[in-house]
Design a protein around this motif. Structure first.
Motif, PDB file in Angstrom:
ATOM      1  N   GLU A   4       0.849  -1.190   0.000  1.00 10.95           N
ATOM      2  CA  GLU A   4       0.000   0.000   0.000  1.00 10.95           C
ATOM      3  C   GLU A   4       0.885   1.240   0.000  1.00 10.95           C
ATOM      4  OE1 GLU A   4      -2.987   2.661   2.742  1.00 10.95           O
ATOM      5  OE2 GLU A   4      -2.252   0.793   3.568  1.00 10.95           O
ATOM      6  N   LEU A   6       1.647   4.812   0.840  1.00  9.85           N
ATOM      7  CA  LEU A   6       1.118   5.778   1.800  1.00  9.85           C
ATOM      8  C   LEU A   6       1.680   7.127   1.359  1.00  9.85           C
ATOM      9  CD1 LEU A   6      -0.451   6.288   4.345  1.00  9.85           C
ATOM     10  CD2 LEU A   6       1.448   5.427   5.682  1.00  9.85           C
ATOM     11  N   GLU A   8       3.439   9.629  -1.489  1.00  8.53           N
ATOM     12  CA  GLU A   8       4.400   9.551  -2.584  1.00  8.53           C
ATOM     13  C   GLU A   8       5.736   8.972  -2.170  1.00  8.53           C
ATOM     14  OE1 GLU A   8       2.610  11.946  -1.484  1.00  8.53           O
ATOM     15  OE2 GLU A   8       1.988  13.371  -3.005  1.00  8.53           O
TER      16      GLU A   8
ATOM     17  N   MET B 230      -5.658  12.657  -0.726  1.00 10.28           N
ATOM     18  CA  MET B 230      -6.018  11.315  -1.227  1.00 10.28           C
ATOM     19  C   MET B 230      -6.870  10.616  -0.179  1.00 10.28           C
ATOM     20  SD  MET B 230      -2.245  10.220  -2.539  1.00 10.28           S
ATOM     21  CE  MET B 230      -1.291  11.421  -1.610  1.00 10.28           C
ATOM     22  N   ARG B 233      -6.587   4.678   3.795  1.00  6.43           N
ATOM     23  CA  ARG B 233      -7.003   3.270   3.818  1.00  6.43           C
ATOM     24  C   ARG B 233      -8.362   3.095   4.474  1.00  6.43           C
ATOM     25  NH1 ARG B 233      -4.753  -1.760   3.481  1.00  6.43           N
ATOM     26  NH2 ARG B 233      -5.350  -3.346   5.000  1.00  6.43           N
ATOM     27  N   VAL B 282       3.193   5.529   9.910  1.00  4.50           N
ATOM     28  CA  VAL B 282       2.484   6.695   9.385  1.00  4.50           C
ATOM     29  C   VAL B 282       3.532   7.631   8.803  1.00  4.50           C
ATOM     30  CG1 VAL B 282       0.468   6.581  10.888  1.00  4.50           C
ATOM     31  CG2 VAL B 282       2.534   7.739  11.679  1.00  4.50           C
ATOM     32  N   THR B 283       3.068   8.666   8.110  1.00 12.03           N
ATOM     33  CA  THR B 283       4.021   9.561   7.470  1.00 12.03           C
ATOM     34  C   THR B 283       3.476  10.985   7.478  1.00 12.03           C
ATOM     35  OG1 THR B 283       5.409   9.825   5.511  1.00 12.03           O
ATOM     36  CG2 THR B 283       3.129   9.225   5.118  1.00 12.03           C
ATOM     37  N   SER B 286      -0.302  12.206   6.775  1.00  7.34           N
ATOM     38  CA  SER B 286      -1.329  11.202   7.082  1.00  7.34           C
ATOM     39  C   SER B 286      -2.406  11.884   7.926  1.00  7.34           C
ATOM     40  CB  SER B 286      -0.743  10.026   7.870  1.00  7.34           C
ATOM     41  OG  SER B 286       0.128   9.264   7.064  1.00  7.34           O
ATOM     42  N   ARG B 310      -6.743   5.902   9.386  1.00  5.77           N
ATOM     43  CA  ARG B 310      -6.154   6.871   8.454  1.00  5.77           C
ATOM     44  C   ARG B 310      -7.191   7.167   7.391  1.00  5.77           C
ATOM     45  NH1 ARG B 310      -2.912   4.816   5.373  1.00  5.77           N
ATOM     46  NH2 ARG B 310      -2.395   2.816   6.254  1.00  5.77           N
ATOM     47  N   GLN B 313      -4.648  11.195   3.067  1.00 11.18           N
ATOM     48  CA  GLN B 313      -3.213  11.410   2.933  1.00 11.18           C
ATOM     49  C   GLN B 313      -3.028  12.644   2.061  1.00 11.18           C
ATOM     50  OE1 GLN B 313      -0.544   9.677   4.339  1.00 11.18           O
ATOM     51  NE2 GLN B 313       0.717  11.290   3.436  1.00 11.18           N
ATOM     52  N   LEU B 314      -2.402  13.658   2.627  1.00 10.33           N
ATOM     53  CA  LEU B 314      -2.214  14.908   1.895  1.00 10.33           C
ATOM     54  C   LEU B 314      -1.189  14.716   0.780  1.00 10.33           C
ATOM     55  CD1 LEU B 314      -3.132  17.946   2.199  1.00 10.33           C
ATOM     56  CD2 LEU B 314      -0.899  18.324   3.244  1.00 10.33           C
ATOM     57  N   ALA B 315      -1.452  15.322  -0.371  1.00  9.61           N
ATOM     58  CA  ALA B 315      -0.456  15.316  -1.446  1.00  9.61           C
ATOM     59  C   ALA B 315       0.808  15.996  -0.925  1.00  9.61           C
ATOM     60  CB  ALA B 315      -0.997  16.051  -2.660  1.00  9.61           C
ATOM     61  N   ALA B 316       1.958  15.364  -1.148  1.00 16.88           N
ATOM     62  CA  ALA B 316       3.218  15.901  -0.618  1.00 16.88           C
ATOM     63  C   ALA B 316       3.472  17.319  -1.140  1.00 16.88           C
ATOM     64  CB  ALA B 316       4.374  14.975  -0.979  1.00 16.88           C
ATOM     65  N   ALA B 317       3.022  17.589  -2.351  1.00 14.60           N
ATOM     66  CA  ALA B 317       3.242  18.921  -2.927  1.00 14.60           C
ATOM     67  C   ALA B 317       2.503  20.006  -2.149  1.00 14.60           C
ATOM     68  CB  ALA B 317       2.799  18.932  -4.397  1.00 14.60           C
ATOM     69  N   LEU B 338      -3.860   9.187  -6.240  1.00 15.70           N
ATOM     70  CA  LEU B 338      -2.439   8.970  -5.980  1.00 15.70           C
ATOM     71  C   LEU B 338      -1.606   9.389  -7.193  1.00 15.70           C
ATOM     72  CD1 LEU B 338      -0.111   7.873  -4.241  1.00 15.70           C
ATOM     73  CD2 LEU B 338      -0.586   5.611  -5.156  1.00 15.70           C
ATOM     74  N   ALA B 341      -1.255  13.057  -7.288  1.00 15.76           N
ATOM     75  CA  ALA B 341      -0.339  13.518  -6.235  1.00 15.76           C
ATOM     76  C   ALA B 341       1.108  13.243  -6.634  1.00 15.76           C
ATOM     77  CB  ALA B 341      -0.670  12.827  -4.912  1.00 15.76           C
ATOM     78  N   ILE B 342       1.333  12.086  -7.227  1.00 14.80           N
ATOM     79  CA  ILE B 342       2.694  11.738  -7.659  1.00 14.80           C
ATOM     80  C   ILE B 342       3.164  12.703  -8.742  1.00 14.80           C
ATOM     81  CG2 ILE B 342       4.005   9.998  -8.952  1.00 14.80           C
ATOM     82  CD1 ILE B 342       2.466   7.872  -7.288  1.00 14.80           C
ATOM     83  N   GLU B 345       4.003  16.014  -7.088  1.00 12.44           N
ATOM     84  CA  GLU B 345       5.262  15.926  -6.341  1.00 12.44           C
ATOM     85  C   GLU B 345       6.437  15.983  -7.312  1.00 12.44           C
ATOM     86  OE1 GLU B 345       8.826  14.310  -4.687  1.00 12.44           O
ATOM     87  OE2 GLU B 345       7.671  13.307  -6.246  1.00 12.44           O
TER      88      GLU B 345
END
Lengths: 235, 365
Positions: A4, A6, A8, B230, B233, B282-283, B286, B310, B313-317, B338, B341-342, B345
């Motif tokens: 899965e 999580l 990017e 995003m 889970r 987690v990251t 999250s 969870r 998940q926030l887009a890293a950008a 996803l 978001a990728i 990023e």
């Protein structure tokens, strides 16, 4: 095994959904394989009960076409498949933790005994009878979640968490037992306290316990606790 | 001695890109919340990407320079004063010994990075200079009277007037020192780092080429811009009203937010049925849902594992953008996949790389 992404730059490799020793051992075996493989751009491995978190650098795994995590999955699958065949049982370190049970060091020992319907001495005997397995370190640096607690000692967390649990407190939270590496807020039931230092960020090997380690507790009295060498090596 | 904190502001701490490789021991990464701003500030003063800077929060610090250096302020928009002169962000500024920088007045945004040439030379804990205030690792938050030394984390560049390097004084150059005379306590024990001090060159040497970054791409004062989220889970375990609210309703950053996480006030979210979850990694970004129903977005000092559902998940950008929201600021989420978001990023990373390369070429020319 299930993957899965999580976000990017984190990938969860999941081996199950529940807390059981076999699943956790697969997680630890996978962590060992990935650590040994020293893949480029891996920031961190986060072993937990049933999953392994892999924090990676997206740019390292980005070929400009496929999502970076897909490229990483291909490598991880290949590595773990090969490792699955030679996953022999391996003797993990066994660390003995001295604990001064009850009194000022274990404020909830009597409550645990009452909850289990046994004597205080029997709680201590049962807590010391098991060889535990470190499932993961989380919550705070060096906080080890231990698997293997005697079911009779399972006890819910306190309704009102304490603002300050002393460093070294050995405690029960539900089906788990663990040790507070430093003074922290916490809701677990306190059985006793160890004079050992669980975590020291300035040490070459900062954590006394690592995922996969085996742990057993041995009771010491208050005088022994007070005179334990300050360097705090294992018993 | 290089920089003295006169007033620390609301929360000022030393941060670099974070602490990696110790998560299996329960050690989180910490580091600057607005990483692109840290990278740009470091590049502007000719530092390596891993140099340690000062992160200031909502009300910035007042500090006095005891040695000439070059600085850059990136991130939040500040009405910053160097003595009486107003100075802008997103550019390199030369500072003389004895000058005072006042970053008290934030105009927009929550977090700013102050980079100095060479970075701050504080003792590293587990490979990083970052303060992990929640875990108690690394230097503590800065207090009035603290002193920070400058380090040697530069990428070189002899033509900038700071090429004259002299061996630092020995033993006690280890990082933050509290200001009271005769009380050289340290925040963190550590080896005496062999500090290389950067000497201010003669004024004629300072062929300073101005480089002003177009900050619009890296800081947006508009707090109404929705953030890309995003599905997490456990998103589908939310009840129908909560699923609608997550991507439609306005939230606000709660007062008790910090570097561990931003708590979001707004509609209380519920699961359709309780979930039995096992803690897992987690990251950053999250979005967890604790039993109270107010979601928490995890930030740089988050614990390594978490056991709450969870839901997103926030887009890293959008992480830096969220990190610039203050308590009380609105937060709205717009759903993104996803793959989107990728792509975002990747775009942001390439843009940042191009910018950093351009800055370094100027700095070293």
């Amino acid at each position: 095994m299930e993957f899965e992404p999580l976000g990017e730059s984190m990938l969860l490799v999941r081996f199950g959904d529940a807390i059981d020793v076999d699943t956790t051992q697969r997680v630890h075996a996978a962590a060992k394989v990935l650590r040994a493989a020293a893949l480029p751009g891996l920031h961190d491995l986060v072993p937990a009960y049933a999953s392994l978190g892999v924090a990676f650098d997206a740019s390292t795994w980005d070929d400009g076409r496929k999502p970076p995590w897909c490229n990483l999955v291909v490598r991880i699958e290949a590595l773990l498949e090969r490792a699955a065949t030679d996953a022999g049982a391996e003797a993990a370190a066994c660390i003995t933790i001295p604990v001064c049970y009850g009194g000022a060091h274990g404020a909830d020992l009597a409550a645990v005994a009452a909850h289990a319907g046994i004597t205080i001495d029997e709680v201590v005997a049962r807590h010391c009878a098991v060889v535990y397995r470190v499932a993961l370190l989380g919550f705070a640096p060096g906080f080890a979640y231990l698997l293997g607690l005697d079911p009779l000692l399972h006890m819910p967390r306190r309704a009102e968490p304490r603002l300050r649990v002393p460093a070294g407190s050995v405690a029960i939270g539900g089906a788990q037992t663990g040790i507070y590496p430093r003074e922290l807020p916490g809701g677990w039931q306190l059985l006793g306290r160890t004079p050992l230092h669980l975590f020291d960020a300035s040490a070459a090997s900062p954590a006394l316990l690592a995922p996969g380690d085996r742990v057993r507790f041995v009771a010491i009295d208050a005088a022994r606790f007070d005179t334990w060498p300050r360097s705090g090596g294992a018993a | 001695m290089s920089l003295r904190i006169v007033k620390p502001g609301l929360l000022s701490s030393v941060q670099d890109r974070g602490r990696r490789g110790h998560a299996a021991l329960g050690v989180g990464h910490a580091g600057a919340i607005d990483l692109p701003s840290l990278a740009i500030a470091n590049a502007l003063v000719g530092n390596t990407a891993g140099a340690a800077a000062l992160e200031m929060t909502v009300v910035g610090a007042v500090c006095r320079f005891e040695r000439a250096t070059r600085i850059a302020l990136c991130g939040a928009e500040i009405d910053a004063r160097l003595d009486a002169r107003t100075i802008g962000g997103w550019q390199a500024i030369d500072v003389q010994a004895g000058q005072t920088l006042d970053c008290t007045r934030f105009v927009h945004g929550a977090r700013a990075c102050l980079a100095v040439r060479g970075g701050f030379a504080v003792a590293r804990a587990l490979g990083s200079a970052s303060a992990d205030l929640n875990a108690g690792i690394g230097p503590r938050a800065l207090a009035a009277g603290d002193r920070l030394d400058f380090g040697d984390a530069t990428t070189g560049g002899a033509s900038d007037g700071f090429g004259e390097v002299e061996r630092g004084h020995s033993s006690d150059h280890r990082g933050i020192r509290s200001g009271r005379a005769g009380d050289p306590r340290e925040v963190q024990g550590g080896r005496a780092s062999d500090t290389w001090e950067v000497q201010g060159g003669r004024a004629s040497d300072r062929r300073h080429i101005p480089f002003l970054v177009d900050s619009r791409r890296w800081f947006d004062a508009d707090v109404e811009v929705p953030l890309r989220l995003m599905r997490g889970r456990h998103h589908d375990a939310l009840d129908a009203a909560s699923r609608r609210a997550l991507f439609g309703a306005p939230f606000r950053v709660a007062r008790d937010s910090n570097r561990v996480g931003l708590r979001l006030e707004g509609p209380v979210l519920h699961l359709a049925q309780p979930l039995e979850l096992v803690s897992e990694a987690v990251t950053d970004g999250s979005l967890q849902l604790p039993p109270g129903g107010q979601p928490i977005m995890l930030m740089a000092e988050h614990p390594t594992t978490g056991g709450y559902p969870r839901i997103g998940q926030l887009a890293a950008a959008d992480l830096a953008r969220l990190g610039q929201r203050r308590p009380g600021d609105p937060v709205r989420f717009v759903e993104c996949s996803l793959d989107e978001a990728i792509a975002a990023e990747r775009r942001q990373r390439i843009e940042l790389d191009l910018l950093l390369t351009a800055i370094r070429e100027r700095v070293h020319r």
